[in-house]
Write an enzyme that holds these catalytic residues in place. Structure first.
Site, mmCIF file in Angstrom:
data_model
loop_
_atom_site.group_PDB
_atom_site.id
_atom_site.type_symbol
_atom_site.label_atom_id
_atom_site.label_comp_id
_atom_site.label_asym_id
_atom_site.label_seq_id
_atom_site.Cartn_x
_atom_site.Cartn_y
_atom_site.Cartn_z
ATOM 1 C CE LYS A 88 -1.857 2.994 1.943
ATOM 2 N NZ LYS A 88 -1.870 4.483 1.636
ATOM 3 C CD GLU A 95 -2.880 9.006 1.769
ATOM 4 O OE1 GLU A 95 -3.427 9.611 2.717
ATOM 5 O OE2 GLU A 95 -2.300 7.905 1.901
ATOM 6 N N GLY A 115 7.105 5.360 8.368
ATOM 7 C CA GLY A 115 6.295 6.561 8.493
ATOM 8 C C GLY A 115 6.465 7.191 9.857
ATOM 9 C CB THR A 143 1.130 6.402 11.521
ATOM 10 O OG1 THR A 143 0.603 7.717 11.337
ATOM 11 C CG2 THR A 143 0.338 5.428 10.674
ATOM 12 N N GLY A 144 2.983 4.609 13.423
ATOM 13 C CA GLY A 144 3.655 3.340 13.676
ATOM 14 C C GLY A 144 3.139 2.644 14.922
ATOM 15 C CD GLU A 164 12.967 4.338 8.495
ATOM 16 O OE1 GLU A 164 12.959 5.342 9.259
ATOM 17 O OE2 GLU A 164 12.891 4.411 7.275
ATOM 18 C CB CYS A 196 12.904 8.784 8.375
ATOM 19 S SG CYS A 196 13.769 7.544 7.400
ATOM 20 C CD GLU A 203 10.592 12.713 11.492
ATOM 21 O OE1 GLU A 203 11.485 12.130 10.856
ATOM 22 O OE2 GLU A 203 9.520 12.169 11.815
#
Length: 492
Positions: A186, A189, A239, A243-244, A261, A295, A396
């Site tokens: 995936k 987007e 990401g 979200t991780g 990661e 990252c 970040e």
């Protein structure tokens, strides 16, 4: 501008607008399409399928069926030959892939070409690893034979970020295939196109249908159903840390393993004895490559006070000398921010720093492509002598914003390097190897670079500690992530 606009239009018109499932293009079951934007012009350039849980279910079912089919029966050597053919086809399609990457991501063509080369190298490397991942024998004495078998873990999910769409996809897909797994991918987007092109290339290389599937769409509509699907046995996610955490929770419901990661706030340490010209080259590249949307970017400069003034004068000049523009434009070496939303985020961090009185030594403003008056761009920005607890040091930003921390000596440099919750990578510039070994020992990071930022390659393990993630990608360790170990013991 006319030349690159013509090239862009020609590539955009030939990009896929469907999912790639079970070896063929499939329309989204919802019938809905989404737009992907060219960040260099802030305009849509193509459409793609808006995936849903139903599309994900079809893709996972295809991967599950392929898991027990001819791919499972293929020898490791044959898997390696397919991956090697994929590497060659990536190289043959390099210009199309690179141009599509520029149009989706906003990076420069030179950067995108480098990503394509790295992607081909990833498949080449894991082609060589496919028939060399061995089990072990265990010494239980003369009455037993005991050994282990490394088996593919099963269906794997790959959630790919928007900053390095092709190369990040390849660095997880290639070892998964080398191990004999199947994959559902995936892509973000914002940048769906190169993952779709890659899936087509893999089938051309001889990969059986259903082994690698790509479903496009949003994280909520397509990503979440994928990572929580009960038939997915491993999730690789790149990401944000927030979200991780949610991905890890979703995978845990099915006792699926994860490789995460996540974010970084990586220090680049420059000691007084460093080769300053070498350090300058690397500090600039570490934060301004891909407009800082990395990252592992060297987003903090930790520098000794005795060289601070001289180094800053030269660094500011370098930053102001970068050429902003559309990634396909001639002479451009600094590309766009990926989306309007992300541009707002980057700008808000800098505006916040300004309001707190932080010294903006260079940049600090959102701008447009001077050639077209369009696009999402942010100037190469340097914030000087920042307090360690300031948000631009601790959080970040994921943009072209460098926070400078001034230190007095080696011990304070180590303390400054470790002052955030992240521990992805760190860089160091010094001529003293004793200092290099000591700082490498004491700075918490998954990778530590000395006298070259972003040193290493597909051969070296990559991943973070603490809030920067769990597990390692690249190197042979990555293949192990996609295997389950079976121990066999026989009394003789």
């Amino acid at each position: 501008m006319a030349d690159w606009s013509t090239t862009a239009a020609a590539v955009s018109n030939q990009l896929p607008s469907m999912h790639f499932i079970d070896g063929e293009w499939r329309r989204p079951l919802s019938g809905n399409l989404m737009e992907t934007f060219d960040p260099g012009r802030a305009e849509p350039h193509a459409q793609f399928a808006a995936g849903t849980a139903e599309d994900i279910a079809e893709a996972v079912a295809a991967a599950k069926q392929a898991e027990s089919g001819e791919w499972r029966k293929a020898t490791p050597a044959e898997r390696g030959r397919i991956l090697m053919r994929a590497a060659e086809l990536i190289r043959q399609n390099a210009e199309r892939l690179a141009t599509a990457e520029v149009l989706d991501s906003g990076k420069t063509l030179a950067e995108a070409r480098g990503d394509v080369r790295g992607s081909a190298r990833a498949f080449e490397y894991y082609a060589g690893a496919a028939d060399k991942h061995e089990g072990k024998a265990y010494p239980l004495g003369p009455d037993y034979t005991s050994y282990s078998i490394e088996e593919p873990i099963g269906v794997t999910a790959h959630i790919v970020p928007w900053n390095y769409p092709l190369s990040t996809a390849c660095r997880s897909i290639a070892p998964a295939l080398a191990a004999g797994c199947t994959a559902v991918v995936k892509p973000a987007e914002q940048t769906p196109m190169t993952a779709l092109l890659l899936a087509e290339i893999l089938v051309q290389a001889g990969l059986p249908k259903g082994v690698c599937n790509v479903v496009t769409g949003t994280g909520i509509a397509a990503g979440a159903p994928l990572v929580s699907h009960p038939d997915v046995r491993h999730v690789t996610f790149t990401g944000s840390t927030v979200t991780g955490i949610n991905v890890m929770k979703a995978a845990a419901q099915n006792i699926a393993s994860v490789t995460l990661e996540l974010g970084g706030k990586s220090p680049n340490i420059v000691l007084a004895d460093a080769d300053l010209e070498l350090a300058l080259d690397n500090v600039v590249g570490a934060i301004f490559e891909n407009a800082g949307q990395i990252c592992s970017a060297g987003s903090r400069l930790v520098i000794e006070r005795s060289i601070h003034a001289e180094f800053m004068e030269r660094l500011v000049k370098r930053a102001r000398g970068l050429t902003i523009g559309h990634g396909l434009g001639e002479g451009v070496n600094f590309g766009a921010i990926n989306s309007a939303e992300h541009l707002v985020k980057v700008a808000s961090y800098v505006e916040g720093a300004k309001s707190r009185g932080v010294n903006v030594a260079a940049g600090g403003n959102a701008v447009v492509d001077p050639a077209t008056g369009k696009g999402w761009f942010f100037e190469p920005t340097i914030l000087d002598d920042v307090k360690w607890d300031d948000p631009v040091v601790q959080e970040e930003i994921f943009g072209p914003v460098l926070a400078v921390q001034i230190v007095d000596g080696l011990e304070e440099a180590i303390e400054a390097a470790n002052c955030t919750d992240y521990a992805l990578v760190a860089g160091l510039f010094t001529k003293d190897l004793s200092k290099a070994h000591r700082i490498a020992r004491d700075v918490d990071a998954g990778q530590f670079f000395v006298n070259e930022y972003f040193a290493g390659g597909i051969e070296t393990p990559f991943g973070g500690n603490r809030r920067s993630g769990i597990g390692r990608e690249k190197g042979l360790l990555a293949v192990a992530s996609y295997c389950k170990t079976k121990a066999v013991t026989i009394r003789i």
